[in-house]
Structure formats: C-alpha cells, structure tokens
Design an enzyme around this catalytic site. Structure first.
Site, PDB file in Angstrom:
ATOM      1  N   GLY A 297       0.810  -1.213   0.000  1.00 50.24           N
ATOM      2  CA  GLY A 297       0.000   0.000   0.000  1.00 50.24           C
ATOM      3  C   GLY A 297       0.842   1.260   0.000  1.00 50.24           C
ATOM      4  O   GLY A 297       0.471   2.266   0.598  1.00 50.24           O
TER       5      GLY A 297
ATOM      6  N   MET B 150      -2.046   7.133   1.421  1.00 51.64           N
ATOM      7  CA  MET B 150      -1.563   8.237   2.241  1.00 51.64           C
ATOM      8  C   MET B 150      -0.579   7.768   3.307  1.00 51.64           C
ATOM      9  O   MET B 150       0.509   8.318   3.441  1.00 51.64           O
ATOM     10  CB  MET B 150      -2.747   8.957   2.904  1.00 51.64           C
ATOM     11  CG  MET B 150      -2.300  10.099   3.813  1.00 51.64           C
ATOM     12  SD  MET B 150      -3.642  11.116   4.463  1.00 51.64           S
ATOM     13  CE  MET B 150      -4.519   9.939   5.474  1.00 51.64           C
TER      14      MET B 150
ATOM     15  N   LEU C 165      -3.509  -7.663  -4.200  1.00 52.64           N
ATOM     16  CA  LEU C 165      -3.398  -8.271  -2.877  1.00 52.64           C
ATOM     17  C   LEU C 165      -4.628  -9.077  -2.487  1.00 52.64           C
ATOM     18  O   LEU C 165      -4.592  -9.815  -1.494  1.00 52.64           O
ATOM     19  CB  LEU C 165      -3.126  -7.189  -1.821  1.00 52.64           C
ATOM     20  CG  LEU C 165      -1.779  -6.473  -1.951  1.00 52.64           C
ATOM     21  CD1 LEU C 165      -1.632  -5.402  -0.880  1.00 52.64           C
ATOM     22  CD2 LEU C 165      -0.617  -7.465  -1.866  1.00 52.64           C
TER      23      LEU C 165
ATOM     24  N   LEU D 234      -1.512  -2.063   9.915  1.00 52.75           N
ATOM     25  CA  LEU D 234      -2.160  -0.811  10.283  1.00 52.75           C
ATOM     26  C   LEU D 234      -3.668  -0.991  10.268  1.00 52.75           C
ATOM     27  O   LEU D 234      -4.236  -1.479   9.295  1.00 52.75           O
ATOM     28  CB  LEU D 234      -1.759   0.312   9.327  1.00 52.75           C
ATOM     29  CG  LEU D 234      -0.425   0.999   9.619  1.00 52.75           C
ATOM     30  CD1 LEU D 234       0.744   0.065   9.326  1.00 52.75           C
ATOM     31  CD2 LEU D 234      -0.279   2.265   8.796  1.00 52.75           C
ATOM     32  N   GLY D 235      -4.311  -0.587  11.345  1.00 54.21           N
ATOM     33  CA  GLY D 235      -5.751  -0.731  11.472  1.00 54.21           C
ATOM     34  C   GLY D 235      -6.451   0.610  11.490  1.00 54.21           C
ATOM     35  O   GLY D 235      -6.098   1.531  10.757  1.00 54.21           O
ATOM     36  N   SER D 236      -7.442   0.750  12.376  1.00 56.22           N
ATOM     37  CA  SER D 236      -8.255   1.957  12.426  1.00 56.22           C
ATOM     38  C   SER D 236      -8.933   2.057  13.784  1.00 56.22           C
ATOM     39  O   SER D 236      -9.252   1.039  14.409  1.00 56.22           O
ATOM     40  CB  SER D 236      -9.319   1.932  11.326  1.00 56.22           C
ATOM     41  OG  SER D 236     -10.293   2.931  11.538  1.00 56.22           O
ATOM     42  N   SER D 237      -9.190   3.286  14.215  1.00 58.14           N
ATOM     43  CA  SER D 237      -9.864   3.490  15.497  1.00 58.14           C
ATOM     44  C   SER D 237     -11.319   3.044  15.457  1.00 58.14           C
ATOM     45  O   SER D 237     -11.955   2.908  16.508  1.00 58.14           O
ATOM     46  CB  SER D 237      -9.794   4.964  15.895  1.00 58.14           C
ATOM     47  OG  SER D 237     -10.446   5.772  14.940  1.00 58.14           O
ATOM     48  N   CYS D 238     -11.870   2.787  14.261  1.00 63.23           N
ATOM     49  CA  CYS D 238     -13.267   2.364  14.169  1.00 63.23           C
ATOM     50  C   CYS D 238     -13.473   0.945  14.679  1.00 63.23           C
ATOM     51  O   CYS D 238     -14.616   0.467  14.741  1.00 63.23           O
ATOM     52  CB  CYS D 238     -13.784   2.495  12.746  1.00 63.23           C
ATOM     53  SG  CYS D 238     -13.150   1.244  11.616  1.00 63.23           S
TER      54      CYS D 238
ATOM     55  N   TYR E 271     -16.254  -2.508   7.616  1.00 65.44           N
ATOM     56  CA  TYR E 271     -14.823  -2.168   7.605  1.00 65.44           C
ATOM     57  C   TYR E 271     -14.199  -2.476   8.958  1.00 65.44           C
ATOM     58  O   TYR E 271     -13.088  -3.032   9.036  1.00 65.44           O
ATOM     59  CB  TYR E 271     -14.661  -0.685   7.265  1.00 65.44           C
ATOM     60  CG  TYR E 271     -13.242  -0.181   7.300  1.00 65.44           C
ATOM     61  CD1 TYR E 271     -12.328  -0.530   6.319  1.00 65.44           C
ATOM     62  CD2 TYR E 271     -12.806   0.660   8.325  1.00 65.44           C
ATOM     63  CE1 TYR E 271     -11.020  -0.077   6.341  1.00 65.44           C
ATOM     64  CE2 TYR E 271     -11.500   1.135   8.361  1.00 65.44           C
ATOM     65  CZ  TYR E 271     -10.617   0.767   7.377  1.00 65.44           C
ATOM     66  OH  TYR E 271      -9.322   1.233   7.405  1.00 65.44           O
TER      67      TYR E 271
ATOM     68  N   LYS F 291     -11.051  -5.003  10.030  1.00 62.51           N
ATOM     69  CA  LYS F 291      -9.851  -4.558  10.733  1.00 62.51           C
ATOM     70  C   LYS F 291      -9.645  -5.309  12.046  1.00 62.51           C
ATOM     71  O   LYS F 291      -8.508  -5.571  12.454  1.00 62.51           O
ATOM     72  CB  LYS F 291      -9.919  -3.044  10.969  1.00 62.51           C
ATOM     73  CG  LYS F 291      -9.673  -2.233   9.705  1.00 62.51           C
ATOM     74  CD  LYS F 291      -8.291  -2.556   9.168  1.00 62.51           C
ATOM     75  CE  LYS F 291      -8.005  -2.029   7.802  1.00 62.51           C
ATOM     76  NZ  LYS F 291      -6.676  -2.422   7.310  1.00 62.51           N
TER      77      LYS F 291
ATOM     78  N   PRO G  36      -4.450   3.681  14.253  1.00 57.18           N
ATOM     79  CA  PRO G  36      -4.404   5.137  14.204  1.00 57.18           C
ATOM     80  C   PRO G  36      -5.761   5.777  14.419  1.00 57.18           C
ATOM     81  O   PRO G  36      -6.800   5.202  14.094  1.00 57.18           O
ATOM     82  CB  PRO G  36      -3.895   5.426  12.783  1.00 57.18           C
ATOM     83  CG  PRO G  36      -4.392   4.253  11.990  1.00 57.18           C
ATOM     84  CD  PRO G  36      -4.320   3.075  12.918  1.00 57.18           C
TER      85      PRO G  36
ATOM     86  N   HIS H 239     -12.756  11.435   3.728  1.00 56.14           N
ATOM     87  CA  HIS H 239     -13.013  11.593   5.156  1.00 56.14           C
ATOM     88  C   HIS H 239     -13.318  13.059   5.460  1.00 56.14           C
ATOM     89  O   HIS H 239     -13.187  13.930   4.605  1.00 56.14           O
ATOM     90  CB  HIS H 239     -11.818  11.096   5.972  1.00 56.14           C
ATOM     91  CG  HIS H 239     -11.668   9.609   5.962  1.00 56.14           C
ATOM     92  ND1 HIS H 239     -10.733   8.962   5.198  1.00 56.14           N
ATOM     93  CD2 HIS H 239     -12.344   8.632   6.625  1.00 56.14           C
ATOM     94  CE1 HIS H 239     -10.828   7.647   5.392  1.00 56.14           C
ATOM     95  NE2 HIS H 239     -11.796   7.425   6.245  1.00 56.14           N
TER      96      HIS H 239
END
Length: 329
Positions: free
Chosen positions: A12, A16, A47, A111-115, A142, A146, A169, A185
């Site tokens: 990836g 960003m 992937l 890398l994941g997400s706060s969600c 989503y 994650k 993050p 976002h």
C-alpha cells in the site's frame, strides 16, 4: 541488520499512510541505514489474489512487512459499498499475513483503524475496549475486517511464535489524502468544500450533522514515525506493553476537537469568511472518538505536529495538486 541489509515490503505504498512510511524509510536509507525497500502497485500485485500474493512472497522473500494496504473511505463510502469494504480488506489481510508467515517473515506491522472500537466506548478509548460492545453501524463491515486483522496477527503469534504487531491510528490527514467530493473523510472534505466556497465568494457553507461530534486528528507523518517506532521496538520492550490477547497499540495525539470547531479552523486556514451552518438531518456517526495513547507514550513516542500547523501544510499540498491538475489539462 547485517551486511545484506533488511528487505522491507511496504504494502500500500501509494496510499496516504503507506507513502508517508515509504518517505520515512527512504530518508533513513539515505542517511546510511542498510535498508532495501520493496513495493508493488495494485496493477503489479493484486493483494486480494491469494496465488499472486504467495508467488510474490516466495520470489522476493522480504525480511519485514508493513501492511498499510486497505480499502478506505468516509461515512458515505462505507454506507454505499459495505460488501466491498469487508471483502477487500479481509482478503488483503488474510493473503498478506498468511503469505508472510508461510515465507518465514518473523516481523510484520499491520495498520488498522480506530473504528474497531465500540460506538459508545468509554473515552478516551483504550486498547482493552476492543470487542466489548456494539460497533458504529455506518462502518461496521470495515471495522470487522480490521478487527479480523488484529486477531490474525495475534493468532499467528500464539500458534507459531511470530512477531506480528498492529497499530490503530486515529483519524489521519496530510499529503496524499483523498479529496474526492463523495468518498473522502471529514477533514479533506472540509478543506475541499471551504476552498471551493472561498474561491466562489459564497457567503455560507453547510456541514453534515450537528457539528457536535468530537474527533481526534493525527498528521500522517506522525503516523509514519509512530509506525516505524513500533516496528523497530525490540521484542521484550514491545511485549512489556502488550500480550497475546492485547497485541494492538493505539496511535494518536491524545486531543480531540468538535467537527464545528474543525470546520471553523479549516475555514480560517483557507480564507473563507462566510457563515458555517450545520445540517442535523445528516448522520453524525460516533459521538466522540478519542484514543487512549498512554501505552505508546510509556514506550517513548508522542505526536509532534499540532493540528493547525498540519492543516496549513495539508492545504498547501492540496493547492499544489490542484495547480498540477490544471497544468496537465
């Protein structure tokens, strides 16, 4: 590192976060570290295709993996494409993490997400809040993907003794962000809208929702620095703050801001002088999302880019891209 260096595959690398991590790794390599960087575009390596991923790992044999590849988007995109979000992210995680294990890669950072945390999780959200309550409905597919990534890493660690780590993050922004009018976002969406309104001389801008939800924002260069900090930690230090059932680490700045306050800050940065209105008929999403970053702080890292400074830099990048797009036409 040894004479042959460490070969790091950044999955990836055009996104960003991935591009920021790649910039940081290139800077370290240019400064003399013996690092070999391995990348593939989505055209070169799909992937979601298990066979292609396995062949790639067998041929290239990376020493470490940074898994920053993901299908991401804002509230609208998550609502519109739930099947795409859960399928593609599950496939990417399963294929990359398993292929890394099969090829003997000992250290991987996902890398994941706060969600991943419940909609009404106690604030600030600690790592232990995972799987304690119901998720926010607008991005549940989503989030489940994650969460599965975290559990994949934990499971390979437990069963095979791997050293697979996960960082979660908060809301990220910065160069390389997605400014699409529908799929972006909240922060890049606000920059785009207020910039367009300022250019057009509009006297008002209406933002989604009530403006009361609070969000935390981290500059992508801070996220890249934190990711490599966690990747580089020696095993004993890392495990002092984690265990097989709580292996992920939050990454954020530890401060939040209301959406309306954010809109006012963006308006000021871009030079919009009109009225800012809210639209309560549109969804707010989670009332508050603030990360508990005490574990990362105990390990020795904290964010360094203030929000307004990061906004000014991001807006400058956005204008540069806009001008480049005009020149290419």
């Amino acid at each position: 590192m040894g004479s042959t260096g460490v070969k790091i595959y950044v999955a990836g690398h055009r996104g960003m976060v991935g591009s920021a991590i790649l910039r940081h790794l290139k800077a370290r390599r240019d400064a003399g570290e013996n690092i070999k960087l391995l990348t593939r575009t989505s055209r070169e390596l799909d992937l979601t295709n298990q066979a292609m991923v396995q062949d790639f790992f067998a041929a290239e044999a990376p020493d470490q993996v940074v898994l920053a590849a993901a299908k991401v988007g804002g509230i609208h995109a998550n609502n519109a494409y739930p099947a795409d979000f859960i399928y593609e992210n599950l496939m990417i995680e399963c294929n990359v993490i398993h292929a890394a294990h099969a090829q003997g890669v000992q250290r991987l950072l996902q890398l994941g997400s706060s969600c991943i945390y419940p909609k009404l999780a106690p604030q600030p959200m600690a790592e232990a809040a995972l799987l304690t309550d119901t998720l926010e409905a607008t991005n549940e597919p989503y989030a489940i993907a994650k969460i599965a990534g975290i559990k994949l890493c934990e499971s390979y660690n437990r069963q095979y003794g791997r050293d697979y780590r996960s960082v979660m993050p908060t809301n990220l922004y910065g160069p390389g962000d997605n400014f699409h009018p529908e799929n972006s976002h909240v922060l890049p969406a606000l920059i785009r809208r207020f910039d367009a309104a300022a250019r057009a001389g509009d006297d008002q801008v209406t933002i989604w929702g009530t403006g009361t939800p609070r969000r935390e924002f981290l500059h992508v260069d801070d996220m890249a620095a934190a990711s490599l900090f966690v990747l580089d930690l020696d095993v004993d230090t890392y495990r002092r703050e984690t265990n097989p059932m709580l292996s992920h680490i939050n990454v954020g700045c530890g401060q939040d801001i209301s959406i309306l306050e954010l809109a006012q800050m963006v308006a000021d940065v871009v030079g919009f002088k009109g009225e800012i209105r809210t639209n309560p008929d549109q969804p707010d999403g989670t009332p508050r999302k603030l990360m508990d970053v005490s574990r990362l702080a105990r390990l020795g890292w904290q964010a360094g880019i203030p929000l307004r400074e990061g906004l000014v830099q991001t807006y400058g990048w956005y204008l540069e891209q806009d001008q480049a797009s005009l020149r290419s036409k």
